[in-house]
Design an enzyme around this catalytic site. Structure first.
Site, short mmCIF file in Angstrom:
data_model
loop_
_atom_site.label_atom_id
_atom_site.label_comp_id
_atom_site.label_asym_id
_atom_site.label_seq_id
_atom_site.Cartn_x
_atom_site.Cartn_y
_atom_site.Cartn_z
CG ASP A 99 33.94 52.79 -21.34
OD1 ASP A 99 34.71 53.31 -20.51
OD2 ASP A 99 32.80 52.36 -21.05
CD GLU A 121 33.94 47.28 -18.09
OE1 GLU A 121 34.03 48.40 -18.61
OE2 GLU A 121 33.95 47.13 -16.86
CD GLU A 135 32.65 57.72 -21.00
OE1 GLU A 135 31.60 58.20 -21.48
OE2 GLU A 135 33.38 58.36 -20.22
CG HIS A 216 32.99 60.24 -13.21
ND1 HIS A 216 33.22 60.01 -14.54
CD2 HIS A 216 32.75 59.03 -12.66
CE1 HIS A 216 33.13 58.72 -14.79
NE2 HIS A 216 32.85 58.09 -13.67
NE ARG A 218 35.34 64.02 -20.63
CZ ARG A 218 36.23 64.99 -20.78
NH1 ARG A 218 35.90 66.10 -21.42
NH2 ARG A 218 37.46 64.88 -20.34
CG HIS A 248 35.90 62.39 -10.74
ND1 HIS A 248 36.74 63.11 -11.56
CD2 HIS A 248 35.90 61.13 -11.24
CE1 HIS A 248 37.23 62.32 -12.50
NE2 HIS A 248 36.74 61.11 -12.34
C1 UD1 Z 1 37.65 59.69 -17.42
C2 UD1 Z 1 37.11 58.90 -18.60
C3 UD1 Z 1 35.79 58.24 -18.24
C4 UD1 Z 1 35.93 57.43 -16.96
C5 UD1 Z 1 36.48 58.32 -15.87
C6 UD1 Z 1 36.70 57.54 -14.60
C7 UD1 Z 1 37.50 59.68 -20.90
C8 UD1 Z 1 37.13 60.64 -21.95
N1 UD1 Z 1 36.86 59.79 -19.74
O1 UD1 Z 1 36.76 60.78 -17.17
O2 UD1 Z 1 35.40 57.37 -19.29
O3 UD1 Z 1 34.65 56.95 -16.59
O4 UD1 Z 1 37.74 58.87 -16.28
O5 UD1 Z 1 36.90 58.39 -13.51
O6 UD1 Z 1 38.36 58.86 -21.10
N2 UD1 Z 1 41.77 65.13 -12.77
C9 UD1 Z 1 42.76 65.39 -11.84
N3 UD1 Z 1 43.39 64.32 -11.26
C10 UD1 Z 1 43.08 63.04 -11.54
C11 UD1 Z 1 42.05 62.79 -12.45
C12 UD1 Z 1 41.43 63.84 -13.07
O7 UD1 Z 1 43.08 66.54 -11.56
O8 UD1 Z 1 43.70 62.14 -10.98
C13 UD1 Z 1 41.10 66.28 -13.43
C14 UD1 Z 1 42.00 67.00 -14.45
O9 UD1 Z 1 41.69 68.36 -14.45
C15 UD1 Z 1 41.56 66.34 -15.78
C16 UD1 Z 1 40.08 66.18 -15.54
O10 UD1 Z 1 39.97 65.80 -14.17
O11 UD1 Z 1 41.86 67.13 -16.92
C17 UD1 Z 1 39.36 65.24 -16.44
O12 UD1 Z 1 40.01 63.99 -16.54
P1 UD1 Z 1 39.61 63.02 -17.79
O13 UD1 Z 1 40.38 61.76 -17.65
O14 UD1 Z 1 39.71 63.76 -19.09
O15 UD1 Z 1 38.08 62.78 -17.60
P2 UD1 Z 1 37.24 62.12 -16.47
O16 UD1 Z 1 36.04 62.97 -16.33
O17 UD1 Z 1 38.08 61.87 -15.30
N1 UDP Z 2 36.54 54.47 -6.49
C1 UDP Z 2 37.59 54.67 -5.61
N2 UDP Z 2 37.60 55.82 -4.86
C2 UDP Z 2 36.62 56.76 -4.95
C3 UDP Z 2 35.56 56.54 -5.87
C4 UDP Z 2 35.56 55.39 -6.63
O1 UDP Z 2 38.48 53.85 -5.49
O2 UDP Z 2 36.69 57.77 -4.23
C5 UDP Z 2 36.56 53.27 -7.33
C6 UDP Z 2 35.31 52.42 -7.30
O3 UDP Z 2 35.42 51.42 -6.32
C7 UDP Z 2 35.24 51.84 -8.69
C8 UDP Z 2 35.95 52.86 -9.55
O4 UDP Z 2 36.68 53.70 -8.67
O5 UDP Z 2 35.97 50.62 -8.79
C9 UDP Z 2 34.97 53.67 -10.35
O6 UDP Z 2 35.63 54.73 -10.94
P1 UDP Z 2 34.86 55.92 -11.60
O7 UDP Z 2 33.50 56.06 -11.02
O8 UDP Z 2 35.77 57.09 -11.58
O9 UDP Z 2 34.78 55.49 -13.14
P2 UDP Z 2 33.75 54.58 -13.99
O10 UDP Z 2 33.65 53.26 -13.34
O11 UDP Z 2 32.46 55.31 -14.07
O12 UDP Z 2 34.42 54.52 -15.34
#
Ligand code: UD1
Ligand code: UDP
Length: 377
Positions: A99, A121, A135, A216, A218, A248
């Protein structure tokens, strides 16, 4: 001889990579298919951690992540760039998972080209479009477009058929996260050094009761994150407890946690862990405190109670099984629920019963078999 069918697998974040690498591997091992991996890199470092351990080298890497990216800026870029790759590759089908913005835009870009989309999923629903945000709407959009719906459980399959999805297009498969967890567990057993990087922390916290934390979402930004940080501060006031918290990389999470929790002796704020090390954290933690989706699925598979810092969950199976509990984001409630689990052995044991409602580790195989039927081979 018929050419293998080209299946484009699209993903962009850490959890999608974890949940799709078993599908990529199963497609690659099957002569009927050629997987083409396209990563948006909506996440960068956290995606790369998974690609590395899973040994995936993407065919296309769009490198789209921007610091503190907005939903509209990200989605616009995803739609344009994913469409461009689909035009170049002309896949027979496109697979998306879950999602995220990448999954939703991938489904939409494929639909605009009339390429069938298969959803891994499928059918998770909270029935609240702002929890989780965005999501819930992303997965409903994907569900509207999808050709095949791979539902992890009977609950998610029923959610789809209740929405008038043709039952013949829905298959209950389990969740690929259990395939991934089995795979990584076997890798660690074969080579413990893969998960040995927590040894210093484990030694520092020897004799303490470990609580693993991730957050994490939003919808928790701002007040919710501050409440969660305050709850951790109060929990850490107990000398018998240690908190291990891989933070995160989203700056909205890090800013709050770093300023509220830095300097506490028994709180380790650490960088995101790669998957083997996170599996290790799951195994040494007594309790997981999280707003993550994937952790809600993994922890029950390991018999670890999960307290879920959200108002609703699209994964009611864990709550029904008794291994997960919704605790919201009010500080007092989070602290009370953690203390209950720490101090009331009966309450702890009731949640710790090892019961895994999310699958048997054979999900990717089922998905690929169904795809084989679909392409008539
Ligand atoms: C995203 C997904 C969320 C998912 C989550 C898993 C959307 C809108 N959100 O949220 O559904 O549950 O990932 O973790 O699709 N950033 C880094 N390095 C990284 C990752 C993120 O620096 O490797 C920082 C960046 O500033 C980036 C911000 O995190 O702009 C947000 O990343 P984004 O993918 O938009 O949202 P998440 O909160 O990570
Ligand atoms: N995870 C990881 N390292 C971390 C935290 C989480 O590998 O430091 C893995 C965890 O095992 C799970 C997935 O990341 O499989 C969950 O990701 P996240 O919580 O970012 O996203 P969500 O599942 O809420 O979309």
């Amino acid at each position: 001889m018929t050419e293998p069918a080209k299946i484009m697998v699209v993903f962009g974040t850490r959890p999608e990579a974890i949940k799709l690498f078993p599908v990529v591997a199963a497609l690659a091992a099957d002569p009927r298919f050629t997987p083409v991996v396209c990563v948006s890199a909506q996440h960068r470092q956290m995606l790369d951690q998974v690609l590395e351990i899973a040994g995936i080298v993407p065919d296309h890497d769009l490198d789209l992540m921007k610091p503190d990216q907005t939903l509209d800026g990200l989605t616009a870029a995803l739609l344009t760039e994913l469409g461009r790759v689909m035009d170049a590759e002309q896949p027979a089908r496109v697979i998306v998972q879950g999602d995220t913005a990448t999954a939703m835009a991938g489904a939409l870009a494929a639909y605009y080209r009339k390429i069938p989309v298969d959803h891994v999923e499928a059918g998770l629903r909270s029935y609240n479009i702002y929890h989780p945000w965005p999501e819930e709407v992303n997965r409903k959009i994907i569900g509207t477009i999808a050709s095949l719906h791979f539902a992890p459980t009977d609950v998610s399959a029923k959610a789809l058929t209740d929405e008038q999805v043709d039952p013949a297009r829905v298959l209950v498969t389990g969740n690929t996260v259990i395939d991934a967890l089995h795979w990584v567990t076997a890798r660690i057993e074969a080579d413990p050094s893969l998960a040995a990087g927590l040894a210093d922390l484990e030694a520092r916290f020897a004799g303490k009761r470990i609580i693993g934390v991730t957050t994490h979402r939003r919808e928790n930004f701002g007040g919710g994150m501050e409440n969660i940080a305050e709850a951790i501060r109060q929990i850490a006031a107990r000398a018998d407890v240690a908190v291990i918290f891989p933070v995160h990389l989203n700056p909205n999470v890090r800013a709050v946690m770093n300023s509220a929790l830095a300097g506490l002796d028994n709180v380790a704020l650490i960088e995101p862990l790669d998957y083997p090390h996170f599996a290790r954290l799951l195994s040494i933690a007594e309790i997981m405190l999280t707003d993550s989706g994937g952790v809600q699925e993994e922890a029950p598979a390991l018999g670890k109670p999960v307290l879920v810092m959200r108002e609703t969950t699209e994964r009611p199976e864990g709550v029904t099984a008794g291994t997960a509990k919704l605790v919201g984001t009010e500080t007092a409630n989070i602290v009370t629920e953690i203390f209950t689990l720490l101090d009331d052995n009966t309450a702890y044991e009731a949640m710790a019963r090892a019961h895994n409602p999310f699958g048997d580790g054979q999900t990717a195989r089922r998905i690929v078999e169904r795809l084989g039927n679909e392409i008539g081979r």
